[in-house]
Write an enzyme that holds these catalytic residues in place. Structure first.
Site, short mmCIF file in Angstrom:
data_model
loop_
_atom_site.label_atom_id
_atom_site.label_comp_id
_atom_site.label_asym_id
_atom_site.label_seq_id
_atom_site.Cartn_x
_atom_site.Cartn_y
_atom_site.Cartn_z
N ARG A 15 -2.05 12.42 -5.25
CA ARG A 15 -1.95 13.87 -5.31
C ARG A 15 -0.84 14.34 -4.37
NH1 ARG A 15 -7.26 12.38 -5.50
NH2 ARG A 15 -8.33 13.02 -7.40
N LYS A 42 -9.48 14.17 -1.91
CA LYS A 42 -10.29 15.15 -2.64
C LYS A 42 -11.77 14.76 -2.64
CE LYS A 42 -10.74 17.17 -7.25
NZ LYS A 42 -10.20 17.16 -8.61
N HIS A 104 1.94 17.38 -9.62
CA HIS A 104 0.66 16.75 -9.99
C HIS A 104 0.75 16.05 -11.35
CE1 HIS A 104 -3.63 16.36 -9.08
NE2 HIS A 104 -3.82 16.39 -10.38
N ARG A 107 0.64 12.16 -12.10
CA ARG A 107 -0.65 11.45 -12.23
C ARG A 107 -1.04 11.34 -13.71
NH1 ARG A 107 -4.02 10.83 -8.11
NH2 ARG A 107 -5.88 11.60 -9.17
N HIS A 131 -10.16 8.18 -8.98
CA HIS A 131 -11.19 8.87 -9.76
C HIS A 131 -12.54 8.22 -9.51
CE1 HIS A 131 -8.07 10.45 -12.88
NE2 HIS A 131 -8.08 11.15 -11.76
N TYR A 141 -23.34 0.08 -7.52
CA TYR A 141 -23.33 -1.38 -7.45
C TYR A 141 -21.93 -1.99 -7.47
CZ TYR A 141 -28.36 -1.51 -7.98
OH TYR A 141 -29.70 -1.37 -7.78
#
Length: 177
Positions: A15, A42, A104, A107, A131, A141
């Site tokens: 970002r 973020k 941006h 991305r 993400h 897990y």
């Protein structure tokens, strides 16, 4: 400096705010990995960014100018303050990309192009973009970092973007408008 920051942004697919406030202390000793602290992310989780050869070349060029200060890409007026949040946007606008490209947007380009080329690496590409996994059970897990594949994908992306590009040191002498 802003040209190099924009190039670094495109290469790393982070970002824009993460590049604005990037500190030299966030880099590994050999500058092959950038560890962004959780408080600047973020999702408030630290993020490990493998750096391509081209990204490391940018850091080498910039170090000559800003290596004695705390920030990699400081404000043009105050070396102890981060680059302006609008600096990269203004650069794109002045270059004629108004309403066609925003900082941006690199991305989205990275995600779209790399997912098209490497669909089996979708989860790793998402990991590279920091993400969060939507599946809470799997997220709890599966803590795999896929460092080697992320490093490979970062280099593939950089080779694609920087084909026939001028070296970073050439951009240091670029005239301001």
């Amino acid at each position: 400096m802003t040209l190099l920051a924009l190039r670094f942004l495109a290469l790393t697919s982070v970002r824009p705010g993460e590049v604005h406030a990037m500190g030299w202390h966030e880099l590994s000793e050999d500058r092959s990995v950038w560890l962004i602290p959780a408080e600047r992310m973020k999702m408030r989780r630290e993020h490990e960014v493998p750096l391509s050869r081209q990204a490391r070349e940018i850091l080498e060029a910039v170090f000559l100018l800003t290596g004695k200060g705390p920030l990699v890409f400081p404000n043009s007026r105050w070396a102890h303050r981060p680059m302006s949040e609008n600096a990269l946007s203004y650069l794109l606008q002045r270059a004629g990309y108004s309403e066609r490209q925003v900082p941006h947007g690199f991305r989205a380009s990275f995600s779209s192009i790399m997912n098209e080329r490497y669909p089996s690496d979708r989860a790793i590409i998402d990991l590279m973009l920091a993400h969060q996994n939507k599946d809470r059970v799997e997220a709890a897990y599966n803590r795999a970092l896929h460092r080697e594949r992320r490093k490979e994908l970062a280099q593939i992306w950089a080779d694609l973007l920087m084909e026939n590009a001028s070296p970073p040191a050439d951009l240091l002498g670029h005239q301001k408008r």
